[in-house]
Write an enzyme that holds these catalytic residues in place. Sequence first.
Site, mmCIF file in Angstrom:
data_model
loop_
_atom_site.group_PDB
_atom_site.id
_atom_site.type_symbol
_atom_site.label_atom_id
_atom_site.label_comp_id
_atom_site.label_asym_id
_atom_site.label_seq_id
_atom_site.Cartn_x
_atom_site.Cartn_y
_atom_site.Cartn_z
ATOM 1 N N ASN A 1 -64.962 0.789 -43.776
ATOM 2 C CA ASN A 1 -65.073 0.658 -42.321
ATOM 3 C C ASN A 1 -63.939 1.486 -41.714
ATOM 4 O O ASN A 1 -62.803 1.047 -41.666
ATOM 5 C CB ASN A 1 -64.938 -0.821 -41.921
ATOM 6 C CG ASN A 1 -64.953 -1.000 -40.409
ATOM 7 O OD1 ASN A 1 -65.274 -0.070 -39.671
ATOM 8 N ND2 ASN A 1 -64.605 -2.191 -39.951
ATOM 9 N N TRP A 2 -64.309 2.684 -41.282
ATOM 10 C CA TRP A 2 -63.276 3.595 -40.754
ATOM 11 C C TRP A 2 -62.829 3.209 -39.347
ATOM 12 O O TRP A 2 -61.900 3.800 -38.814
ATOM 13 C CB TRP A 2 -63.804 5.028 -40.731
ATOM 14 C CG TRP A 2 -63.851 5.701 -42.074
ATOM 15 C CD1 TRP A 2 -63.471 5.170 -43.279
ATOM 16 C CD2 TRP A 2 -64.277 7.042 -42.342
ATOM 17 N NE1 TRP A 2 -63.653 6.099 -44.275
ATOM 18 C CE2 TRP A 2 -64.134 7.252 -43.733
ATOM 19 C CE3 TRP A 2 -64.766 8.085 -41.543
ATOM 20 C CZ2 TRP A 2 -64.467 8.474 -44.331
ATOM 21 C CZ3 TRP A 2 -65.096 9.296 -42.146
ATOM 22 C CH2 TRP A 2 -64.950 9.484 -43.529
ATOM 23 N N LYS A 3 -63.541 2.276 -38.719
ATOM 24 C CA LYS A 3 -63.245 1.907 -37.334
ATOM 25 C C LYS A 3 -63.215 3.172 -36.455
ATOM 26 O O LYS A 3 -64.038 4.052 -36.675
ATOM 27 C CB LYS A 3 -61.945 1.101 -37.278
ATOM 28 C CG LYS A 3 -61.966 -0.061 -38.275
ATOM 29 C CD LYS A 3 -60.848 -1.031 -38.139
ATOM 30 C CE LYS A 3 -61.020 -2.137 -39.185
ATOM 31 N NZ LYS A 3 -60.063 -3.216 -39.051
ATOM 32 N N HIS B 1 -68.581 -7.374 -36.153
ATOM 33 C CA HIS B 1 -67.189 -7.262 -36.589
ATOM 34 C C HIS B 1 -66.283 -7.980 -35.582
ATOM 35 O O HIS B 1 -66.551 -7.949 -34.373
ATOM 36 C CB HIS B 1 -66.785 -5.786 -36.714
ATOM 37 C CG HIS B 1 -65.470 -5.618 -37.403
ATOM 38 N ND1 HIS B 1 -64.271 -5.783 -36.739
ATOM 39 C CD2 HIS B 1 -65.159 -5.359 -38.692
ATOM 40 C CE1 HIS B 1 -63.284 -5.615 -37.603
ATOM 41 N NE2 HIS B 1 -63.796 -5.364 -38.796
ATOM 42 N N GLU C 1 -63.577 -7.221 -34.304
ATOM 43 C CA GLU C 1 -63.039 -6.377 -33.227
ATOM 44 C C GLU C 1 -64.063 -6.173 -32.115
ATOM 45 O O GLU C 1 -63.702 -5.984 -30.959
ATOM 46 C CB GLU C 1 -62.555 -5.037 -33.815
ATOM 47 C CG GLU C 1 -61.252 -5.219 -34.592
ATOM 48 C CD GLU C 1 -61.014 -4.213 -35.692
ATOM 49 O OE1 GLU C 1 -61.680 -3.163 -35.735
ATOM 50 O OE2 GLU C 1 -60.143 -4.488 -36.542
ATOM 51 N N GLU D 1 -64.853 -12.067 -43.404
ATOM 52 C CA GLU D 1 -63.620 -11.383 -42.994
ATOM 53 C C GLU D 1 -62.767 -12.321 -42.131
ATOM 54 O O GLU D 1 -62.909 -12.327 -40.894
ATOM 55 C CB GLU D 1 -63.959 -10.154 -42.156
ATOM 56 C CG GLU D 1 -64.650 -9.052 -42.901
ATOM 57 C CD GLU D 1 -64.267 -7.684 -42.339
ATOM 58 O OE1 GLU D 1 -63.856 -6.837 -43.133
ATOM 59 O OE2 GLU D 1 -64.356 -7.472 -41.123
ATOM 60 N N GLY E 1 -56.021 -6.203 -41.377
ATOM 61 C CA GLY E 1 -55.004 -5.255 -40.911
ATOM 62 C C GLY E 1 -53.583 -5.577 -41.366
ATOM 63 O O GLY E 1 -52.614 -5.150 -40.745
ATOM 64 N N SER F 1 -57.599 -6.705 -45.494
ATOM 65 C CA SER F 1 -56.461 -6.207 -46.269
ATOM 66 C C SER F 1 -56.744 -6.065 -47.764
ATOM 67 O O SER F 1 -55.902 -6.389 -48.595
ATOM 68 C CB SER F 1 -55.236 -7.093 -46.043
ATOM 69 O OG SER F 1 -54.908 -7.087 -44.666
ATOM 70 N N GLY G 1 -60.983 -1.713 -44.618
ATOM 71 C CA GLY G 1 -60.552 -1.025 -43.404
ATOM 72 C C GLY G 1 -59.518 0.049 -43.713
ATOM 73 O O GLY G 1 -59.860 1.137 -44.194
HETATM 74 P P1 PGA Z 1 -58.492 -4.009 -43.151
HETATM 75 O O1 PGA Z 1 -59.786 -4.089 -42.215
HETATM 76 O O2 PGA Z 1 -58.951 -3.695 -44.546
HETATM 77 O O3 PGA Z 1 -57.645 -2.959 -42.542
HETATM 78 O O4 PGA Z 1 -57.861 -5.387 -43.099
HETATM 79 C C1 PGA Z 1 -60.966 -4.715 -42.656
HETATM 80 C C2 PGA Z 1 -61.962 -4.788 -41.536
HETATM 81 O O5 PGA Z 1 -61.554 -5.037 -40.383
HETATM 82 O O6 PGA Z 1 -63.170 -4.589 -41.759
#
Ligand code: PGA
Length: 259
Positions: free
Chosen positions: A13-15, A100, A102, A170, A176, A218, A239
């Site tokens: 997930n490159w966001k 997600h 976010e 998640e 993060g 993470s 992420g």
């Molecule tokens: P992260 O993000 O690996 O940076 O914790 C995961 C995600 O939000 O899908």
Amino acid sequence: MNMLKNKKLIIANWKMNPETLKEARGLFLGIKKHAGTKRKVQTIVCPPNIFLSSLSSLCVGNKVSLGGQNIFWKNKGSFTGEIGPSQLKSIGANYVILGHSERRSMGETDEMINRKLKISQKEKLIPILCIGEHDRDSHGEYLHFLRNQITLAFEKIKSKDIQNIIVAYEPIWAIGKVGDDAINSEKLHETILFIRRVISDLFNKNIAMKVVIIYGGSVEPNNAEELLKNGGVSGFLVGHASLNKDSFGEIIEIANTVK
Ligand code: PGA
């Protein structure tokens, strides 16, 4: 979906990264190199939508599949700024991340996620449905929260379609951070059993055992092996570590060797 059953799923997930198409292509090619020889892993990259078309031209041979990070719940129409599932499919993406945290924090509701889930099923896009609690309280309130999220997401979804959904657990508190702050494998395993229990209550045990569940929050090379071995999941949504081709390559390598 049977194909997914026998493989570990490692999903990037490159966001909203990276900043340019040039960087995106470079990162994608680096990941493709790592993914190329791993037969026990299905690698999926979910870049920002704007890069999908260009990356899909680099996808020859299906070593890496592509997914979007969101869709709208209609295929076309007057919805400025949105992208429909058939548009996503038409440029070669077969997966889409839905719900997600976010996006939920930007106002996406369970009802919207349910509508997106239904249309992705209809259009044969495989949804990666994200669920997860904000905090873990000692009274177990978070379990009610999770049950509620799952129940609302699956409202009026047919039982035969559940096995075509990837559930990504998640926990928001674990996103993060660094590998050491991720969930431990014991807690993860307990939570995955709980998620299967909820799905069993909504549908039946057989379906609950078949649904593909992965973990995100993470994941890094230093915790990937333990979480995969003992966490009860069949892959990861990654992420920040997916923005580094070598870290992500290591996670793919670990997934390819874990029994
Ligand atoms: P992260 O993000 O690996 O940076 O914790 C995961 C995600 O939000 O899908």
